[in-house]
Design a protein around this motif. Structure first.
Motif, PDB file in Angstrom:
ATOM      1  N   TYR A  26     -40.764  -0.432  35.770  1.00  0.00           N
ATOM      2  CA  TYR A  26     -41.805  -0.772  36.728  1.00  0.00           C
ATOM      3  C   TYR A  26     -40.838  -1.963  37.863  1.00  0.00           C
ATOM      4  O   TYR A  26     -40.849  -1.630  38.921  1.00  0.00           O
ATOM      5  CB  TYR A  26     -42.824  -1.388  36.508  1.00  0.00           C
ATOM      6  N   GLU A  34     -47.072  -0.786  30.232  1.00  0.00           N
ATOM      7  CA  GLU A  34     -48.115  -0.259  31.073  1.00  0.00           C
ATOM      8  C   GLU A  34     -49.153  -1.239  31.308  1.00  0.00           C
ATOM      9  O   GLU A  34     -49.813  -1.491  32.464  1.00  0.00           O
ATOM     10  CB  GLU A  34     -48.642   0.899  30.377  1.00  0.00           C
ATOM     11  N   SER A  49     -50.512  -2.898  34.536  1.00  0.00           N
ATOM     12  CA  SER A  49     -51.937  -2.822  35.142  1.00  0.00           C
ATOM     13  C   SER A  49     -52.569  -4.007  35.436  1.00  0.00           C
ATOM     14  O   SER A  49     -53.087  -4.319  36.268  1.00  0.00           O
ATOM     15  CB  SER A  49     -52.574  -2.142  33.689  1.00  0.00           C
TER      16      SER A  49
END
Length: 378
Positions: free
Chosen positions: A224, A339, A343
């Motif tokens: 990311y 994740e 988020s």
């Protein structure tokens, strides 16, 4: 009501002390209290008598008996209506105490030391001293307060495995930890940084899951974003093998510029770190017999509107509402954790106001009402 509290200290710089400090301060506003402890905390105008042995020296029967005699002297003069052992080790004194009819006794269980007998490797001490005293104490207690459902289940399982009989479930009542919102400084303004700020607060111990956190950030950086700082706040020893292991992993994984060790910080610095955090992340794991019973730090982060990520299968399950005030994750699943981090940081999946509203419900005033109601109901 006259209440005798027994704890290690009212100093809020450790988990036991923080729990004791918050509860005693609030109850002392309206009731007559005396605190028996190992070391006094001079910043509170509360009657503290520091004569107890170190809480972790419960293996020494002479220290137990000597402390019990001193406790008895206070009981004889103070005549408490309630005796509350705020930390687990000192409850070994209960079998030696003579109490007036109607005096109620309570114990709070937290985490790692919530069931004392299993903490001892010396079989003679375990079987001849600690085990029989704990069994007698538990039988005599009017109530046991557990700081989380996780800790309650742990105590029930350990008790059954050790003594081969069930402990009455109704004797253990879950009243989770509360935070003293009056002591928070909510007037600080958040600084706009060019990076995402992620916070950890706690002693650097294996059960705090820092290795698992680092694994997650390796995955996060790869999948990311590289633009983040993980602020690690808490005391540590540079020569501790686990600290060395954590730092080596950080260096080898290329995260050296993404992780800052602050060590112990004062309250002003800690407030600033909370206010400027975009996420709080601590991933507790069971390490041998060491467990994370709750985690007030999740609630402290929430109080500032900061979402929290913690581990399933730990006390974090009582501190975090999954999907609303943060996320509960498998600490060994680095991809899942990364994740959830993404988020929160990018998708803004957790509403800050939900975090604040949840923290308000965990105010120490509300928790104190539950404890006082328990005193009266038994």
């Amino acid at each position: 009501m006259k209440i005798l509290f027994i704890t290690n200290s009212l100093n809020p710089n450790d988990g036991w002390g923080r729990y004791s400090n918050g509860l005693v301060k609030e109850i002392a506003r309206h009731h007559d209290v005396i605190v028996l402890c190992n070391s006094p905390y001079e910043f509170l105008d509360i009657d503290q008598k520091a004569f107890l042995h170190s809480p972790l020296s419960v293996s020494n029967p002479f220290k137990i008996f000597r402390s019990s005699r001193k406790i008895q002297g206070i009981i004889d003069s103070f005549k408490p209506e309630v005796v509350h052992f705020l930390i687990e080790p000192y409850v070994v004194s209960l079998p030696f105490l003579k109490l007036d009819k109607g005096t109620k006794t309570f114990l709070t269980v937290h985490g790692t030391y919530s069931f004392i007998p299993v903490r001892f490797t010396n079989e003679i001490v375990k079987l001849m001293v600690v085990s029989p005293l704990i069994k007698k104490a538990y039988k005599r207690l009017d109530g046991i307060i557990s700081v989380s459902s996780y800790t309650k289940q742990y105590v029930l399982e350990q008790y059954k495995e050790f003594y081969k009989v069930n402990l009455e479930q109704e004797k253990i009542i879950v009243i989770s930890n509360g935070i003293d919102l009056e002591s928070f400084n909510f007037n600080l303004n958040k600084v706009e940084n060019s990076y995402k700020s992620i916070l950890f607060v706690g002693a650097i111990k294996r059960r705090k899951g820092l290795l698992q956190s680092i694994d997650s950030f390796i995955e996060y950086k790869k999948r990311y974003d590289k633009n983040f700082i993980y602020h690690i706040v808490g005391s540590y020893d540079e020569n501790d093998p686990y600290v060395r292991e954590v730092k080596l992993k950080i260096d080898e994984s290329g995260l050296k510029d993404n992780v800052v060790f602050h060590g112990f910080v004062d309250s002003k610095k800690l407030e600033s770190l909370y206010v400027n955090a975009d996420l709080f992340l601590m991933l507790p794991v069971q390490s041998g017999l060491s467990i994370e019973g709750f985690g007030l730090v999740y609630l402290e982060a929430n109080a500032y509107g900061v979402p929290a990520i913690g581990s399933m299968g730990s006390g974090a399950s009582d501190a975090i509402i999954d999907g609303k005030t943060g996320y509960l994750v498998d600490p060994l699943d680095a991809m899942q954790v990364s994740e959830r981090v993404h988020s929160v940081l990018v998708n803004k999946s957790i509403d800050s106001q939900n975090c604040i509203d949840w923290a308000k419900k965990q105010d120490i005033k509300e928790k104190t009402k539950l404890v006082l109601n328990l005193y009266k109901s038994k």
